[in-house]
Scaffold this motif. Structure first.
Motif, PDB file in Angstrom:
ATOM      1  N   PHE A  11       8.175  -3.871  -1.462  1.00  0.00           N
ATOM      2  CA  PHE A  11       7.470  -5.124  -1.751  1.00  0.00           C
ATOM      3  C   PHE A  11       5.978  -4.880  -1.874  1.00  0.00           C
ATOM      4  CE2 PHE A  11       5.335  -9.068  -0.758  1.00  0.00           C
ATOM      5  CZ  PHE A  11       6.093 -10.014  -1.420  1.00  0.00           C
ATOM      6  N   SER A  12       5.428  -4.127  -0.952  1.00  0.00           N
ATOM      7  CA  SER A  12       4.001  -3.827  -0.962  1.00  0.00           C
ATOM      8  C   SER A  12       3.609  -3.002  -2.180  1.00  0.00           C
ATOM      9  CB  SER A  12       3.614  -3.090   0.317  1.00  0.00           C
ATOM     10  OG  SER A  12       2.244  -2.795   0.333  1.00  0.00           O
ATOM     11  N   THR A  13       4.438  -2.059  -2.538  1.00  0.00           N
ATOM     12  CA  THR A  13       4.153  -1.211  -3.702  1.00  0.00           C
ATOM     13  C   THR A  13       4.229  -2.020  -4.992  1.00  0.00           C
ATOM     14  OG1 THR A  13       5.046   0.709  -2.556  1.00  0.00           O
ATOM     15  CG2 THR A  13       4.863   0.860  -4.947  1.00  0.00           C
ATOM     16  N   THR A  18       1.078  -7.295   1.084  1.00  0.00           N
ATOM     17  CA  THR A  18       2.205  -7.300   2.019  1.00  0.00           C
ATOM     18  C   THR A  18       2.925  -8.643   1.989  1.00  0.00           C
ATOM     19  OG1 THR A  18       0.898  -8.099   3.876  1.00  0.00           O
ATOM     20  CG2 THR A  18       0.974  -5.702   3.541  1.00  0.00           C
ATOM     21  N   ALA A  19       4.123  -8.659   2.560  1.00  0.00           N
ATOM     22  CA  ALA A  19       4.903  -9.889   2.635  1.00  0.00           C
ATOM     23  C   ALA A  19       4.201 -10.917   3.528  1.00  0.00           C
ATOM     24  CB  ALA A  19       6.301  -9.594   3.169  1.00  0.00           C
ATOM     25  N   THR A  20       3.517 -10.461   4.565  1.00  0.00           N
ATOM     26  CA  THR A  20       2.783 -11.375   5.445  1.00  0.00           C
ATOM     27  C   THR A  20       1.642 -12.048   4.698  1.00  0.00           C
ATOM     28  OG1 THR A  20       3.316  -9.947   7.314  1.00  0.00           O
ATOM     29  CG2 THR A  20       1.540 -11.528   7.632  1.00  0.00           C
ATOM     30  N   GLU A  21       0.926 -11.291   3.889  1.00  0.00           N
ATOM     31  CA  GLU A  21      -0.151 -11.877   3.089  1.00  0.00           C
ATOM     32  C   GLU A  21       0.396 -12.887   2.096  1.00  0.00           C
ATOM     33  OE1 GLU A  21      -1.746  -8.301   1.467  1.00  0.00           O
ATOM     34  OE2 GLU A  21      -3.231  -8.069   3.073  1.00  0.00           O
ATOM     35  N   TRP A  26       1.255 -18.733   0.494  1.00  0.00           N
ATOM     36  CA  TRP A  26       2.116 -19.868   0.148  1.00  0.00           C
ATOM     37  C   TRP A  26       2.058 -20.984   1.193  1.00  0.00           C
ATOM     38  CZ3 TRP A  26       2.992 -20.304  -4.631  1.00  0.00           C
ATOM     39  CH2 TRP A  26       3.163 -19.196  -5.428  1.00  0.00           C
ATOM     40  N   VAL A  27       1.971 -20.629   2.459  1.00  0.00           N
ATOM     41  CA  VAL A  27       1.844 -21.648   3.506  1.00  0.00           C
ATOM     42  C   VAL A  27       0.497 -22.369   3.365  1.00  0.00           C
ATOM     43  CG1 VAL A  27       1.585 -22.008   5.993  1.00  0.00           C
ATOM     44  CG2 VAL A  27       3.439 -20.588   5.124  1.00  0.00           C
TER      45      VAL A  27
END
Length: 79
Positions: A11-13, A18-21, A26-27
């Protein structure tokens, strides 16, 4: 369900973040949209109240509906 390290790396690549970012983005957009909708709601209520085209029950109902939706959505998004 959390991602495995291989999934997180892919995902990061692929995305460059990152998924957290991504989740934070989105939140944040969802909360901003709810707040903007609240500003529009309160501005509409004020205009109706100031021109005496809106009675107290309708104004109170609008405020209560927005407040409840805001509380529920922020709990769901930030919990």
């Amino acid at each position: 369900m959390s991602m495995t390290s291989a999934q997180a790396s892919a995902f990061s690549t692929a995305g460059g973040f990152t998924a957290t970012e991504s989740s934070t983005l989105w939140v944040g957009l969802a909360v901003a949209l709810i707040v903007l909708w609240g500003v529009w709601t309160f501005q509409s209520i004020y205009r109706g109240w100031a021109t005496r085209n809106l009675d107290r029950a309708a104004a109170t109902g609008g405020v209560i509906r927005w407040t409840l939706l805001f509380m529920i959505m922020t709990f769901m998004l930030l919990h």
